[in-house]
Write an enzyme that holds these catalytic residues in place. Structure first.
Site, PDB file in Angstrom:
ATOM      1  N   GLN A  50       3.352   1.730 -12.907  1.00  0.00           N
ATOM      2  CA  GLN A  50       3.477   2.351 -11.582  1.00  0.00           C
ATOM      3  C   GLN A  50       3.550   1.465 -10.585  1.00  0.00           C
ATOM      4  O   GLN A  50       3.086   0.280 -10.249  1.00  0.00           O
ATOM      5  CB  GLN A  50       2.035   2.915 -11.243  1.00  0.00           C
ATOM      6  CG  GLN A  50       2.075   3.655 -10.069  1.00  0.00           C
ATOM      7  CD  GLN A  50       0.688   4.131  -9.668  1.00  0.00           C
ATOM      8  OE1 GLN A  50      -0.336   3.415  -9.443  1.00  0.00           O
ATOM      9  NE2 GLN A  50       0.209   5.570  -9.650  1.00  0.00           N
TER      10      GLN A  50
ATOM     11  N   TYR B 182      -0.592   4.918   0.772  1.00  0.00           N
ATOM     12  CA  TYR B 182       0.294   3.483   0.479  1.00  0.00           C
ATOM     13  C   TYR B 182       1.654   3.782   1.413  1.00  0.00           C
ATOM     14  O   TYR B 182       2.093   4.888   1.600  1.00  0.00           O
ATOM     15  CB  TYR B 182       0.357   3.037  -0.877  1.00  0.00           C
ATOM     16  CG  TYR B 182      -1.242   2.708  -1.263  1.00  0.00           C
ATOM     17  CD1 TYR B 182      -2.009   1.900  -0.674  1.00  0.00           C
ATOM     18  CD2 TYR B 182      -1.661   3.243  -2.315  1.00  0.00           C
ATOM     19  CE1 TYR B 182      -3.185   1.447  -0.952  1.00  0.00           C
ATOM     20  CE2 TYR B 182      -2.861   2.965  -2.840  1.00  0.00           C
ATOM     21  CZ  TYR B 182      -3.756   2.043  -2.237  1.00  0.00           C
ATOM     22  OH  TYR B 182      -5.070   1.821  -2.416  1.00  0.00           O
TER      23      TYR B 182
ATOM     24  N   ARG C  79       4.376   9.909  -8.593  1.00  0.00           N
ATOM     25  CA  ARG C  79       3.124  10.563  -8.433  1.00  0.00           C
ATOM     26  C   ARG C  79       2.735  10.776  -6.808  1.00  0.00           C
ATOM     27  O   ARG C  79       3.204   9.940  -5.813  1.00  0.00           O
ATOM     28  CB  ARG C  79       1.840   9.237  -8.649  1.00  0.00           C
ATOM     29  CG  ARG C  79       0.395   9.778  -8.646  1.00  0.00           C
ATOM     30  CD  ARG C  79      -0.682   8.857  -8.890  1.00  0.00           C
ATOM     31  NE  ARG C  79      -1.719   9.371  -9.379  1.00  0.00           N
ATOM     32  CZ  ARG C  79      -2.976   8.656  -9.187  1.00  0.00           C
ATOM     33  NH1 ARG C  79      -3.192   7.494  -8.761  1.00  0.00           N
ATOM     34  NH2 ARG C  79      -4.073   9.251  -9.742  1.00  0.00           N
TER      35      ARG C  79
ATOM     36  N   GLY D 163      -8.860   9.028 -15.406  1.00  0.00           N
ATOM     37  CA  GLY D 163      -8.981   7.713 -15.099  1.00  0.00           C
ATOM     38  C   GLY D 163     -10.289   7.257 -15.503  1.00  0.00           C
ATOM     39  O   GLY D 163     -10.324   6.457 -16.329  1.00  0.00           O
ATOM     40  N   ARG D 164     -11.568   7.354 -14.631  1.00  0.00           N
ATOM     41  CA  ARG D 164     -12.661   6.988 -15.109  1.00  0.00           C
ATOM     42  C   ARG D 164     -13.186   6.952 -16.480  1.00  0.00           C
ATOM     43  O   ARG D 164     -13.816   6.082 -16.888  1.00  0.00           O
ATOM     44  CB  ARG D 164     -13.513   7.198 -13.898  1.00  0.00           C
ATOM     45  CG  ARG D 164     -13.451   6.898 -12.517  1.00  0.00           C
ATOM     46  CD  ARG D 164     -14.153   7.424 -11.179  1.00  0.00           C
ATOM     47  NE  ARG D 164     -13.486   9.001 -11.363  1.00  0.00           N
ATOM     48  CZ  ARG D 164     -14.022   9.470 -10.422  1.00  0.00           C
ATOM     49  NH1 ARG D 164     -15.221   9.541  -9.546  1.00  0.00           N
ATOM     50  NH2 ARG D 164     -13.440  10.658 -10.419  1.00  0.00           N
TER      51      ARG D 164
END
Length: 367
Positions: free
Chosen positions: A104, A185, A232, A324-325
């Site tokens: 990524q 971002y 993404r 994810g987590r």
């Protein structure tokens, strides 16, 4: 023991572009802040990712495309030769374990500090609008710094940073790359009218604000081929300073997705709601209506459990699901989900920083 593979095709192989996935369970990019200041991956990182290689696809944690793109200490890079060599250890380990992994590509834009920037320079952004909040440096947490607006003639240099990083990712042995145009971002900062007040060809209209993401994607596709590039997006995720989403999310991201379709990308990785917090969306926004405009495979992301994933897969709303987590403390998450085994929940203090403890020492489940 339960056999959830009889209930859903999430555990069956699929194809995203030309990337063959053993199943439709994706490991989302999860920043773990376990790198030295040089951002070079080592054997510890290779072990961590190899342990999770039963995921159909691993999206490696967000990786800085340049020293300028860096906004947090202890995060990896892919702009130097030593970083490429380090990532080759990771990709080799994942491939030897039978997995697939993509890089990524990340430029944080304004969410940085002069303490993290080369020569103490100001972070760059579409416009000189300061974010709120703190970022992490070697000296601890500090307020993010005031950014400077990129000059128009600097934009080709930003695209070149992405190109070099994409070329480096190929040399490092990744199976593809994911364009990080999410989570407020740099690329997302250009998309949103809340952070982009430019008056040149990269600001103002929806078409202009989408231009950089599309130019970056086009440049990377020329390096990798369309069938190994994903992207993404996170249409409603606020940044750490609670910068709001675009004033017209449906129009902005509808246009962007329709334009992305011309590249015939490997996949769209979509944050449904606010990243890592809530799936709720503001009134008047329909993320499913946006995602259905994408012509290729769609990865749903954000606070999924297996039942939600099965339901949304049955409804045809996702082609794959990203966790994810849950991958932090369940390296064998795919098998645990398949067999209905108990999941381990990692305490927050293990998320960031440190070494092997809370990183590579999680045991496999019983199933």
């Amino acid at each position: 023991m339960t056999d959830n593979s009889t209930r859903t095709d999430l555990f069956t192989p699929t194809l995203m572009g030309s990337i063959n996935l053993a199943n439709r369970i994706v490991m989302a990019p999860v920043t773990r802040s376990r790198y030295a200041e040089d951002g070079i991956p080592n054997e510890l990182h290779a072990t961590y990712y190899a342990q999770r290689a039963s995921a159909g696809l691993i999206v490696a944690e967000a990786t800085n495309i340049s020293a300028q793109g860096r906004g947090y200490a202890a995060t990896p890079g892919i702009w130097s030769e030593d970083q490429v060599t380090g990532w080759k250890k990771v990709t080799d380990a994942v491939h030897n374990a039978g997995g697939k992994i993509v890089s990524q590509l990340w430029h944080v834009g304004r969410f940085s500090s002069v303490d993290l920037q080369p020569n103490g320079e100001a972070p760059v952004a579409p416009s000189a609008i300061k974010a709120e909040g703190n970022t992490y440096t070697v000296d601890g947490f500090v307020p993010v710094s005031m950014p400077r607006a990129l000059e128009t003639d600097e934009i080709p240099g930003i695209i070149e940073q992405y190109k070099v990083a994409a070329e480096n990712a190929k040399r490092a042995g990744f199976d593809g790359v994911e364009v990080h145009s999410a989570n407020s971002y740099l690329l997302d900062q250009f998309l949103r009218d809340s952070t982009n007040q430019r008056t040149d060809q990269y600001g103002g209209s929806i078409e202009n604000r989408a231009r950089l993401t599309l130019e970056v994607t086009e440049a990377i596709v020329k390096i990798w081929g369309n069938d190994k590039v994903g992207i993404r997006l996170s249409p409603v995720t606020p940044d750490a300073g609670n910068t709001p989403p675009d004033s017209n999310v449906m129009a902005m991201y509808g246009y962007l997705i329709q334009q992305l379709n011309r590249f015939d990308l490997a996949y769209l990785h979509f944050v449904e709601g606010a990243t890592a917090t809530s799936r709720a969306v503001p009134e008047g926004i329909d993320l499913d209506a946006l995602s259905t405009q994408f012509s290729g495979p769609f990865i749903g992301n954000n606070n999924y459990d297996l039942e939600m994933a099965i339901e949304r897969r049955d409804q045809g709303k996702i082609d794959a699901v990203a966790f994810g987590r849950l991958f932090i403390s369940n390296p064998d998450l795919v098998d645990r989900l398949r067999h209905g085994a108990e999941l381990t929940i990692a305490p927050h203090e293990t998320y960031y920083g440190g070494g092997a403890k809370g990183y590579t020492d999680w045991p496999k489940g019983t199933y």
